[in-house]
Design an enzyme around this catalytic site. Sequence first.
Site, PDB file in Angstrom:
ATOM      1  N   THR A   1       8.219  -8.870   3.725  1.00 48.91           N
ATOM      2  CA  THR A   1       8.803  -7.666   2.596  1.00 48.91           C
ATOM      3  C   THR A   1       9.525  -7.184   3.469  1.00 48.91           C
ATOM      4  O   THR A   1       9.930  -7.400   4.931  1.00 48.91           O
ATOM      5  CB  THR A   1       7.625  -6.958   2.370  1.00 48.91           C
ATOM      6  OG1 THR A   1       6.974  -6.176   3.455  1.00 48.91           O
ATOM      7  CG2 THR A   1       6.685  -7.304   1.449  1.00 48.91           C
TER       8      THR A   1
ATOM      9  N   TYR B   1      -8.038  -0.300   7.534  1.00 46.09           N
ATOM     10  CA  TYR B   1      -7.465  -1.291   6.389  1.00 46.09           C
ATOM     11  C   TYR B   1      -8.086  -2.295   6.102  1.00 46.09           C
ATOM     12  O   TYR B   1      -8.275  -2.435   4.810  1.00 46.09           O
ATOM     13  CB  TYR B   1      -5.854  -1.496   7.077  1.00 46.09           C
ATOM     14  CG  TYR B   1      -4.998  -2.587   6.063  1.00 46.09           C
ATOM     15  CD1 TYR B   1      -4.359  -2.019   4.989  1.00 46.09           C
ATOM     16  CD2 TYR B   1      -5.180  -3.931   6.247  1.00 46.09           C
ATOM     17  CE1 TYR B   1      -3.837  -2.774   4.121  1.00 46.09           C
ATOM     18  CE2 TYR B   1      -4.612  -4.698   5.452  1.00 46.09           C
ATOM     19  CZ  TYR B   1      -3.884  -4.198   4.201  1.00 46.09           C
ATOM     20  OH  TYR B   1      -3.353  -5.049   3.566  1.00 46.09           O
TER      21      TYR B   1
ATOM     22  N   SER C   1      -6.035  -8.332   0.217  1.00 47.92           N
ATOM     23  CA  SER C   1      -5.384  -8.897   1.473  1.00 47.92           C
ATOM     24  C   SER C   1      -6.318  -9.939   1.860  1.00 47.92           C
ATOM     25  O   SER C   1      -7.232 -10.029   1.854  1.00 47.92           O
ATOM     26  CB  SER C   1      -5.197  -7.854   2.382  1.00 47.92           C
ATOM     27  OG  SER C   1      -4.605  -8.393   3.435  1.00 47.92           O
TER      28      SER C   1
ATOM     29  N   LYS D   1      -9.382  -3.158   2.155  1.00 44.98           N
ATOM     30  CA  LYS D   1      -9.396  -4.278   1.446  1.00 44.98           C
ATOM     31  C   LYS D   1     -10.670  -5.273   0.959  1.00 44.98           C
ATOM     32  O   LYS D   1     -10.747  -5.872  -0.044  1.00 44.98           O
ATOM     33  CB  LYS D   1      -8.345  -5.344   2.062  1.00 44.98           C
ATOM     34  CG  LYS D   1      -7.195  -4.429   2.194  1.00 44.98           C
ATOM     35  CD  LYS D   1      -6.449  -4.124   0.665  1.00 44.98           C
ATOM     36  CE  LYS D   1      -4.971  -3.533   0.663  1.00 44.98           C
ATOM     37  NZ  LYS D   1      -4.515  -3.158  -0.730  1.00 44.98           N
TER      38      LYS D   1
ATOM     39  N   LEU E   1       6.032  -5.873  -2.612  1.00 43.79           N
ATOM     40  CA  LEU E   1       5.117  -6.807  -3.750  1.00 43.79           C
ATOM     41  C   LEU E   1       5.039  -6.329  -5.034  1.00 43.79           C
ATOM     42  O   LEU E   1       5.159  -7.045  -5.825  1.00 43.79           O
ATOM     43  CB  LEU E   1       3.802  -7.136  -2.857  1.00 43.79           C
ATOM     44  CG  LEU E   1       3.593  -7.703  -1.482  1.00 43.79           C
ATOM     45  CD1 LEU E   1       2.405  -8.131  -1.092  1.00 43.79           C
ATOM     46  CD2 LEU E   1       4.495  -8.972  -1.334  1.00 43.79           C
TER      47      LEU E   1
END
Length: 296
Positions: free
Chosen positions: A235, A200, A185, A204, A49
Amino acid sequence: MATRFATRQLRSALCRPSRFMSTAPPPKTLPSFSMQGKVCMVTGAARGLGYEFCRAFVSSGCTSLAIVDLKQEEAAAAAAELTTYARANNTDANPEEVNIIGVECDVSSEKSVQKAYADVMSTYGRIDSVVASAGIVENYSAFDYPFDRIKRLYDINVHGAFFTAREAARNMIPQGGGSIVLVASMSANIVNIPQPQTPYNASKAAVKHMASSLAVEWAKKGVRVNVLSPGYMLTKLTKTVLSHDPELQKTWERLTPMGKMGDPEDLAGAIVFLSSDASSFMTGSEIRVDGGYCII
């Protein structure tokens, strides 16, 4: 090794189609969306990204850009690709005006981040737009997550975003301001399923609230801080993971109201908006680009 890597990546970049590339005259748009004359910096920009954000800036007129990543050779290779792309597609700039550099930086280290900014300021003399895009994700259950990997994730995702934003502001405030975009995110707002990724998600969520807090601190000093929160994006890394688990992709697509995953280029408009003067009265806000995932 580095030469072969750069050649291979350059060939890939020049051959792949892009919605930004066209032989027709560029359509007219609001001048405030232009990145012409702005010095930009993106972390985690050698691939994924972050690299797409850089392409979006170049396509919007940016000719002064710092590609920041962990390994110097990869950052330099990406800078070479984007230089070629800019000279071929930015018709408003002379080729010699394009100055895109690769900068080595470990965002989890405050000293490394400070050195990266020193290199950028030494090269350009100012910095207008910074995107903190460096980050990692891993999938372990909460009981099985090794502590050293949890610490590494927070060092990169949370501390790295903070160091990047703080050094940006230190350089922007004396020049009258600038724009900082922290990449969070949709996981800052929801709990992903079926994969377990508690650290995670929490990291975020921390980045999202960090942006709000910094936005308040620096609002009167001319520095804007906003958040871009992508959903599931195809991605290269994601495609590799899903090639071994096609059912997981079907699950993600089923849970997304638009019924598909996003293309990295779907984030181009949002990142240019947040980084440009088009969002000049916007700070402490989040833009989600998630195909509607968070609304159900």
